[in-house]
Design an enzyme around this catalytic site. Structure first.
Site, PDB file in Angstrom:
ATOM      1  N   ASP A 134     -34.531  -4.757 -53.202  1.00 36.47           N
ATOM      2  CA  ASP A 134     -35.037  -4.865 -54.559  1.00 36.47           C
ATOM      3  C   ASP A 134     -36.214  -3.898 -54.652  1.00 36.47           C
ATOM      4  O   ASP A 134     -36.415  -3.078 -53.738  1.00 36.47           O
ATOM      5  CB  ASP A 134     -35.409  -6.308 -54.921  1.00 36.47           C
ATOM      6  CG  ASP A 134     -36.599  -6.847 -54.143  1.00 36.47           C
ATOM      7  OD1 ASP A 134     -37.152  -6.132 -53.264  1.00 36.47           O
ATOM      8  OD2 ASP A 134     -37.000  -7.986 -54.404  1.00 36.47           O
ATOM      9  N   CYS A 167     -36.212  -7.278 -49.174  1.00 34.49           N
ATOM     10  CA  CYS A 167     -36.977  -7.632 -50.368  1.00 34.49           C
ATOM     11  C   CYS A 167     -38.390  -7.971 -49.920  1.00 34.49           C
ATOM     12  O   CYS A 167     -38.757  -7.689 -48.774  1.00 34.49           O
ATOM     13  CB  CYS A 167     -36.320  -8.751 -51.179  1.00 34.49           C
ATOM     14  SG  CYS A 167     -36.285 -10.384 -50.440  1.00 34.49           S
ATOM     15  N   THR A 182     -39.908 -10.773 -49.108  1.00 33.38           N
ATOM     16  CA  THR A 182     -39.909 -11.662 -47.940  1.00 33.38           C
ATOM     17  C   THR A 182     -38.595 -11.644 -47.172  1.00 33.38           C
ATOM     18  O   THR A 182     -38.562 -12.012 -46.011  1.00 33.38           O
ATOM     19  CB  THR A 182     -40.168 -13.117 -48.363  1.00 33.38           C
ATOM     20  OG1 THR A 182     -39.093 -13.543 -49.212  1.00 33.38           O
ATOM     21  CG2 THR A 182     -41.505 -13.271 -49.061  1.00 33.38           C
ATOM     22  N   HIS A 194     -25.805 -16.925 -31.456  1.00 37.11           N
ATOM     23  CA  HIS A 194     -25.456 -18.323 -31.737  1.00 37.11           C
ATOM     24  C   HIS A 194     -24.708 -18.519 -33.051  1.00 37.11           C
ATOM     25  O   HIS A 194     -23.901 -19.441 -33.157  1.00 37.11           O
ATOM     26  CB  HIS A 194     -26.713 -19.182 -31.782  1.00 37.11           C
ATOM     27  CG  HIS A 194     -27.379 -19.334 -30.453  1.00 37.11           C
ATOM     28  ND1 HIS A 194     -28.333 -20.291 -30.213  1.00 37.11           N
ATOM     29  CD2 HIS A 194     -27.235 -18.654 -29.286  1.00 37.11           C
ATOM     30  CE1 HIS A 194     -28.755 -20.198 -28.968  1.00 37.11           C
ATOM     31  NE2 HIS A 194     -28.102 -19.209 -28.388  1.00 37.11           N
ATOM     32  N   ARG A 253     -19.393 -22.397 -26.904  1.00 32.93           N
ATOM     33  CA  ARG A 253     -19.771 -23.589 -27.670  1.00 32.93           C
ATOM     34  C   ARG A 253     -20.241 -23.241 -29.077  1.00 32.93           C
ATOM     35  O   ARG A 253     -20.162 -24.074 -29.980  1.00 32.93           O
ATOM     36  CB  ARG A 253     -20.848 -24.380 -26.927  1.00 32.93           C
ATOM     37  CG  ARG A 253     -22.204 -23.726 -26.900  1.00 32.93           C
ATOM     38  CD  ARG A 253     -23.218 -24.569 -26.107  1.00 32.93           C
ATOM     39  NE  ARG A 253     -24.570 -24.143 -26.301  1.00 32.93           N
ATOM     40  CZ  ARG A 253     -25.175 -23.188 -25.599  1.00 32.93           C
ATOM     41  NH1 ARG A 253     -24.511 -22.549 -24.655  1.00 32.93           N
ATOM     42  NH2 ARG A 253     -26.428 -22.885 -25.841  1.00 32.93           N
ATOM     43  N   HIS A 254     -20.697 -21.999 -29.270  1.00 26.72           N
ATOM     44  CA  HIS A 254     -21.172 -21.592 -30.590  1.00 26.72           C
ATOM     45  C   HIS A 254     -20.025 -21.348 -31.569  1.00 26.72           C
ATOM     46  O   HIS A 254     -20.197 -21.498 -32.774  1.00 26.72           O
ATOM     47  CB  HIS A 254     -22.030 -20.326 -30.479  1.00 26.72           C
ATOM     48  CG  HIS A 254     -23.176 -20.480 -29.540  1.00 26.72           C
ATOM     49  ND1 HIS A 254     -24.209 -21.356 -29.751  1.00 26.72           N
ATOM     50  CD2 HIS A 254     -23.436 -19.866 -28.354  1.00 26.72           C
ATOM     51  CE1 HIS A 254     -25.067 -21.283 -28.756  1.00 26.72           C
ATOM     52  NE2 HIS A 254     -24.620 -20.384 -27.892  1.00 26.72           N
TER      53      HIS A 254
END
Length: 146
Positions: free
Chosen positions: A8, A65, A67, A98, A132-133
């Site tokens: 942005d 952007c 944040t 993960h 496992r993920h």
């Protein structure tokens, strides 16, 4: 890799620098805008990048952007997207390992360019851990079906 990138107005300056950095690293970069730092609405640009990734036109997406938070929220509304707002390289590594994240969002106001370069490098170079993920990611993606 094929990378779709956008921002942005608050992230425009870093988006420009990050796009050039990624091209310099040998990636194919699709800059989805904006073309200047005039005020824009971040969901419009998050959707463009997320759709590129969802459709297979890009391997990964990068969004910038103020944040990174709003971009992540918006990108996650696109089916098939696992967007993460990342502020450290370690978070980038774990989001890939993960969660098999496919879009990274970063802060153009609170994180320096060099740190965002390290975050994106880590994000792009870390493979999904599977194991496992994999079952957990499948459960996340199943939420879209409801």
């Amino acid at each position: 890799m094929r990378i779709s990138i956008a921002s942005d107005h608050a992230g425009f300056e870093q988006k420009q620098a990050l796009a050039a950095y990624l091209q310099g690293e040998g990636h194919e970069v699709a800059d989805r805008g904006p073309e200047n730092d005039d005020r824009v609405d971040y969901p419009d640009f998050a959707q463009l990048v997320a759709q590129d990734v969802a459709d297979g036109a890009a391997d990964y997406g990068v969004l910038v952007c103020g944040t990174g938070i709003g971009m992540a929220i918006a990108a996650n509304k696109v089916h098939g997207i696992r967007a993460v707002n990342v502020v450290t390289p370690q978070f980038a590594e774990l989001s890939r390992e993960h969660n098999n994240a496919n879009v990274v969002t970063v802060s153009g106001r609170f994180v320096p360019l060099e740190e965002n370069e390290a975050i994106i490098d880590t994000f792009l170079s870390t493979p999904f851990g599977g194991g496992r993920h994999a079952g957990r990611v499948e459960k996340i993606m199943a939420l879209e079906e409801n």
